[in-house]
Write a protein that holds these residues in place. Structure first.
Motif, PDB file in Angstrom:
ATOM      1  N   ARG A   2      39.596  46.002  49.581  1.00 34.63           N
ATOM      2  CA  ARG A   2      40.515  44.872  49.730  1.00 34.63           C
ATOM      3  C   ARG A   2      39.744  43.558  49.882  1.00 34.63           C
ATOM      4  O   ARG A   2      40.081  42.543  49.271  1.00 34.63           O
ATOM      5  CB  ARG A   2      41.424  45.090  50.938  1.00 34.63           C
ATOM      6  CG  ARG A   2      42.519  46.134  50.746  1.00 34.63           C
ATOM      7  CD  ARG A   2      43.383  46.185  52.001  1.00 34.63           C
ATOM      8  NE  ARG A   2      44.527  47.061  51.873  1.00 34.63           N
ATOM      9  CZ  ARG A   2      44.553  48.325  52.256  1.00 34.63           C
ATOM     10  NH1 ARG A   2      43.470  48.870  52.792  1.00 34.63           N
ATOM     11  NH2 ARG A   2      45.638  49.050  52.112  1.00 34.63           N
ATOM     12  N   LEU A   3      38.712  43.579  50.725  1.00 32.76           N
ATOM     13  CA  LEU A   3      37.933  42.360  50.932  1.00 32.76           C
ATOM     14  C   LEU A   3      37.185  41.971  49.664  1.00 32.76           C
ATOM     15  O   LEU A   3      37.139  40.791  49.287  1.00 32.76           O
ATOM     16  CB  LEU A   3      36.949  42.546  52.087  1.00 32.76           C
ATOM     17  CG  LEU A   3      36.169  41.273  52.455  1.00 32.76           C
ATOM     18  CD1 LEU A   3      37.090  40.273  53.149  1.00 32.76           C
ATOM     19  CD2 LEU A   3      34.980  41.585  53.346  1.00 32.76           C
ATOM     20  N   LEU A   4      36.609  42.948  48.983  1.00 31.41           N
ATOM     21  CA  LEU A   4      35.878  42.676  47.752  1.00 31.41           C
ATOM     22  C   LEU A   4      36.801  42.068  46.698  1.00 31.41           C
ATOM     23  O   LEU A   4      36.456  41.068  46.047  1.00 31.41           O
ATOM     24  CB  LEU A   4      35.250  43.971  47.230  1.00 31.41           C
ATOM     25  CG  LEU A   4      34.501  43.918  45.891  1.00 31.41           C
ATOM     26  CD1 LEU A   4      33.411  42.873  45.921  1.00 31.41           C
ATOM     27  CD2 LEU A   4      33.932  45.295  45.558  1.00 31.41           C
ATOM     28  N   LEU A   5      37.978  42.650  46.538  1.00 32.15           N
ATOM     29  CA  LEU A   5      38.935  42.119  45.566  1.00 32.15           C
ATOM     30  C   LEU A   5      39.386  40.718  45.960  1.00 32.15           C
ATOM     31  O   LEU A   5      39.462  39.811  45.114  1.00 32.15           O
ATOM     32  CB  LEU A   5      40.129  43.057  45.450  1.00 32.15           C
ATOM     33  CG  LEU A   5      41.216  42.666  44.442  1.00 32.15           C
ATOM     34  CD1 LEU A   5      40.641  42.636  43.031  1.00 32.15           C
ATOM     35  CD2 LEU A   5      42.394  43.632  44.517  1.00 32.15           C
ATOM     36  N   GLY A   6      39.672  40.514  47.242  1.00 34.58           N
ATOM     37  CA  GLY A   6      40.088  39.195  47.707  1.00 34.58           C
ATOM     38  C   GLY A   6      39.031  38.139  47.458  1.00 34.58           C
ATOM     39  O   GLY A   6      39.343  37.016  47.028  1.00 34.58           O
ATOM     40  N   ARG A   7      37.779  38.488  47.726  1.00 37.59           N
ATOM     41  CA  ARG A   7      36.694  37.532  47.499  1.00 37.59           C
ATOM     42  C   ARG A   7      36.597  37.146  46.030  1.00 37.59           C
ATOM     43  O   ARG A   7      36.409  35.976  45.680  1.00 37.59           O
ATOM     44  CB  ARG A   7      35.372  38.156  47.945  1.00 37.59           C
ATOM     45  CG  ARG A   7      34.174  37.215  47.854  1.00 37.59           C
ATOM     46  CD  ARG A   7      32.882  37.965  48.043  1.00 37.59           C
ATOM     47  NE  ARG A   7      32.561  38.789  46.866  1.00 37.59           N
ATOM     48  CZ  ARG A   7      31.610  39.718  46.846  1.00 37.59           C
ATOM     49  NH1 ARG A   7      30.914  39.962  47.949  1.00 37.59           N
ATOM     50  NH2 ARG A   7      31.358  40.393  45.747  1.00 37.59           N
ATOM     51  N   GLU A   8      36.734  38.136  45.129  1.00 42.52           N
ATOM     52  CA  GLU A   8      36.605  37.857  43.701  1.00 42.52           C
ATOM     53  C   GLU A   8      37.775  37.035  43.166  1.00 42.52           C
ATOM     54  O   GLU A   8      37.620  36.305  42.182  1.00 42.52           O
ATOM     55  CB  GLU A   8      36.488  39.171  42.930  1.00 42.52           C
ATOM     56  CG  GLU A   8      35.207  39.943  43.211  1.00 42.52           C
ATOM     57  CD  GLU A   8      33.972  39.151  42.828  1.00 42.52           C
ATOM     58  OE1 GLU A   8      33.877  38.722  41.667  1.00 42.52           O
ATOM     59  OE2 GLU A   8      33.111  38.937  43.708  1.00 42.52           O
ATOM     60  N   LEU A   9      38.927  37.160  43.800  1.00 48.16           N
ATOM     61  CA  LEU A   9      40.109  36.439  43.323  1.00 48.16           C
ATOM     62  C   LEU A   9      40.284  35.079  43.979  1.00 48.16           C
ATOM     63  O   LEU A   9      41.203  34.338  43.631  1.00 48.16           O
ATOM     64  CB  LEU A   9      41.367  37.291  43.560  1.00 48.16           C
ATOM     65  CG  LEU A   9      41.430  38.633  42.824  1.00 48.16           C
ATOM     66  CD1 LEU A   9      42.700  39.383  43.205  1.00 48.16           C
ATOM     67  CD2 LEU A   9      41.350  38.430  41.321  1.00 48.16           C
ATOM     68  N   ALA A  10      39.405  34.760  44.915  1.00 49.65           N
ATOM     69  CA  ALA A  10      39.585  33.537  45.706  1.00 49.65           C
ATOM     70  C   ALA A  10      39.564  32.274  44.856  1.00 49.65           C
ATOM     71  O   ALA A  10      40.245  31.292  45.162  1.00 49.65           O
ATOM     72  CB  ALA A  10      38.509  33.452  46.794  1.00 49.65           C
ATOM     73  N   GLU A  11      38.779  32.283  43.769  1.00 50.09           N
ATOM     74  CA  GLU A  11      38.649  31.090  42.935  1.00 50.09           C
ATOM     75  C   GLU A  11      39.605  31.112  41.743  1.00 50.09           C
ATOM     76  O   GLU A  11      39.411  30.364  40.779  1.00 50.09           O
ATOM     77  CB  GLU A  11      37.206  30.959  42.449  1.00 50.09           C
ATOM     78  CG  GLU A  11      36.186  30.823  43.568  1.00 50.09           C
ATOM     79  CD  GLU A  11      36.345  29.537  44.345  1.00 50.09           C
ATOM     80  OE1 GLU A  11      36.692  28.499  43.721  1.00 50.09           O
ATOM     81  OE2 GLU A  11      36.134  29.550  45.562  1.00 50.09           O
ATOM     82  N   GLN A  12      40.613  31.985  41.780  1.00 49.66           N
ATOM     83  CA  GLN A  12      41.626  32.076  40.726  1.00 49.66           C
ATOM     84  C   GLN A  12      40.986  32.228  39.338  1.00 49.66           C
ATOM     85  O   GLN A  12      41.054  31.326  38.493  1.00 49.66           O
ATOM     86  CB  GLN A  12      42.547  30.847  40.759  1.00 49.66           C
ATOM     87  CG  GLN A  12      43.302  30.723  42.072  1.00 49.66           C
ATOM     88  CD  GLN A  12      44.202  29.510  42.111  1.00 49.66           C
ATOM     89  OE1 GLN A  12      44.012  28.542  41.377  1.00 49.66           O
ATOM     90  NE2 GLN A  12      45.207  29.558  42.968  1.00 49.66           N
ATOM     91  N   PRO A  13      40.380  33.380  39.088  1.00 54.26           N
ATOM     92  CA  PRO A  13      39.665  33.582  37.827  1.00 54.26           C
ATOM     93  C   PRO A  13      40.613  33.711  36.641  1.00 54.26           C
ATOM     94  O   PRO A  13      41.812  33.954  36.792  1.00 54.26           O
ATOM     95  CB  PRO A  13      38.921  34.903  38.074  1.00 54.26           C
ATOM     96  CG  PRO A  13      39.811  35.638  39.028  1.00 54.26           C
ATOM     97  CD  PRO A  13      40.352  34.577  39.947  1.00 54.26           C
ATOM     98  N   ALA A  14      40.045  33.590  35.445  1.00 52.34           N
ATOM     99  CA  ALA A  14      40.804  33.816  34.214  1.00 52.34           C
ATOM    100  C   ALA A  14      40.715  35.271  33.773  1.00 52.34           C
ATOM    101  O   ALA A  14      41.616  35.780  33.108  1.00 52.34           O
ATOM    102  CB  ALA A  14      40.274  32.919  33.098  1.00 52.34           C
ATOM    103  N   VAL A  15      39.606  35.934  34.157  1.00 54.63           N
ATOM    104  CA  VAL A  15      39.358  37.325  33.767  1.00 54.63           C
ATOM    105  C   VAL A  15      38.899  38.103  34.989  1.00 54.63           C
ATOM    106  O   VAL A  15      38.082  37.613  35.776  1.00 54.63           O
ATOM    107  CB  VAL A  15      38.269  37.429  32.673  1.00 54.63           C
ATOM    108  CG1 VAL A  15      38.100  38.881  32.235  1.00 54.63           C
ATOM    109  CG2 VAL A  15      38.591  36.534  31.493  1.00 54.63           C
TER     110      VAL A  15
END
Length: 484
Positions: free
Chosen positions: A390-403
């Motif tokens: 959950r934390l790993l996914l949250g960190r990766e999505l924090a900057e609102q990625p395109a992919v």
């Protein structure tokens, strides 16, 4: 985490027995128990009709168990004969006598090996023969082969199959671990399939089972925990493209060959395939952890083929790797440090990180993604697998990625954790993110994906709509026989 949960393996004398399962199914743990590397918490080990309790690999060797690892345990500067007898040579024998006996042993089983050559001069196939000779020298009655053809040419693989058959005909038992199902059917007599640490299936005669059935046994059904299928939606613009991409694996052998794929905004593309068919290398090429030998990778029509992983993230490419603690997170660092490692530049004043900003950022991720933690300053290794993910996914999505590239995002999680991660993936799709979902759970892929791409031996061999394609069709493609 429990690696084996009451798994059973029964191997008859004089047979080649395949041990199958996806990554994380418990195969390595099981054979390491048999080889004396691990001690089981429960259960029994029987070898040649006797109950055994191994405290070290030496105990297993003394009981007749030989192990040939995927990564060879040889001393390059020593000769073939010296490697074969290392640690097990009678002191009374002269070098010439040892070389003569090793030559006789190699001739008996049809393995050409010059006992006087140093190992560094040998090919990978020749080195594997030396590993087998080591076990035969110690009179192993049970030989475990871990991914034995991973570094071999097709010709060397065929020679290995003949050698193993000769050993079985001599009364020895061979346990054969491989993801190459065509070779399993060609070489082996019987099979045991592990899934999630348990014995999922046994096959008494591999000649009665086709590759499609074996692939389906390995992938299996996880028994629920899936979110509802996301409703259809129109695809947006292209956000990720691979054009004629090829790459090598860690051993310098071809892992990807002429890969072409496109992912659009608001689309989940699922990668289907038996583990070891290039999925890992595909994720690494896209995210910048592996350089392609040919081809081009673009994000939002911008060429990123030569860009660093950090530059790709800043361009909108997020990555959830399958190895959470080895690649995705730093286990000895705190929860806060792991949370801000991607976005630390926005958490600093000048050259110094602002602690309050970091803690606030981390706390936001914890609350938004439902991460259960103790103190934010404690090492992240203390969290459960679900909370790590959950934390790993949250960190990766924090900057609102395109992919978003998500590799095995729900592996090892309980039903609640699986549903939580899948819900986030579906939510990202609804927000217009293009998601590449690499999973060994066929049910998960069919439940979440808009399109399925099947990989076999480093190639994309088929594209299928997940909601109307029978599992039998996918299973055939996964085994290298896509319907025409």
């Amino acid at each position: 985490m429990i690696a084996c949960a009451g798994a059973d393996l029964r191997v008859r004398p004089g047979t080649i027995h395949a041990l199958l399962g996806e990554n994380g199914a418990g195969k390595t743990t099981m054979v390491n128990v048999l080889a004396g590397v691990y001690r089981p918490d429960a259960g029994e080990v029987w070898v040649n009709g006797q109950r055994r309790q191994f405290y070290s690999p030496a105990d297993a060797i003394a009981a007749g168990v030989g192990m040939v690892y995927q990564e060879f345990r040889l001393v390059p500067t020593l000769t073939v004969a010296e490697n074969v007898v290392l640690g097990a040579a009678p002191r009374v024998l002269r070098s010439s006598e040892i070389e003569e006996r090793v030559a006789e042993l190699s001739a008996e089983y049809g393995m050409a090996a010059d006992p006087t050559r140093p190992v560094w001069q040998l090919s990978m196939g020749e080195r594997q023969r030396v590993e087998i000779l080591k076990s035969l020298w110690r009179n192993a009655s049970v030989l475990v082969m871990d991914e034995p053809t991973a570094v071999l040419t097709p010709g060397e693989a065929a020679e290995l199959g003949a050698t193993l058959r000769s050993m079985a005909e001599g009364g020895r038992s061979v346990i054969y671990i491989s993801h190459k199902l065509d070779q399993v059917v060609a070489f082996c007599d019987e099979a045991t399939v592990l899934r999630q640490g348990k014995t999922a299936a046994t096959v008494d005669n591999l000649q009665d089972v086709d590759l499609t059935a074996l692939a389906e046994m390995m992938v299996g059904t996880s028994g629920g925990g899936y979110v509802d299928r996301p409703p259809p939606r129109d695809r947006g613009p292209e956000v990720l493209s691979l054009q004629n991409v090829s790459a090598l694996n860690d051993r310098g052998l071809p892992a990807l060959t002429d890969i072409n794929m496109t992912i659009h905004s608001g689309e989940i593309v699922g990668i289907v395939g038996v583990s070891g068919n290039g999925q890992k290398e595909l994720a690494e090429v896209i995210t910048g952890l592996r350089r392609p030998t040919e081809g081009r990778v673009t994000v939002k029509e911008q060429d990123i083929t030569g860009a660093s992983p950090g530059d790709r993230y800043r361009l909108g490419l997020a990555y959830v790797p399958e190895d959470r603690l080895g690649v995705g997170l730093a286990p000895k660092m705190s929860v806060v440090d792991n949370a801000v490692v991607r976005s630390y530049k926005s958490q600093r004043r000048g050259l110094m990180l602002v602690v309050d900003r970091c803690v606030k950022f981390c706390q936001t991720l914890v609350e938004q993604f439902g991460v259960r933690v103790g103190r934010l300053g404690d090492p992240i290794a203390g969290l459960s697998g679900g909370n790590l993910q959950r934390l790993l996914l949250g960190r990766e999505l924090a900057e609102q990625p395109a992919v978003l590239v998500a590799a095995q995002p729900t592996r090892g999680l309980d039903v609640q954790g699986v549903a939580a991660i899948q819900s986030h993936l579906v939510e990202q799709r609804a927000n217009g993110v293009g998601v590449l979902l690499i999973s060994e759970d066929l049910d998960e892929l069919q439940a979440l994906s808009d399109v399925l791409l099947v990989m076999y031996e480093g190639r994309v061999v088929g594209e299928y709509p997940p909601d109307v394609t029978p599992r039998s069709i996918l299973g055939s493609a996964m085994a290298g026989n896509p319907p025409t």
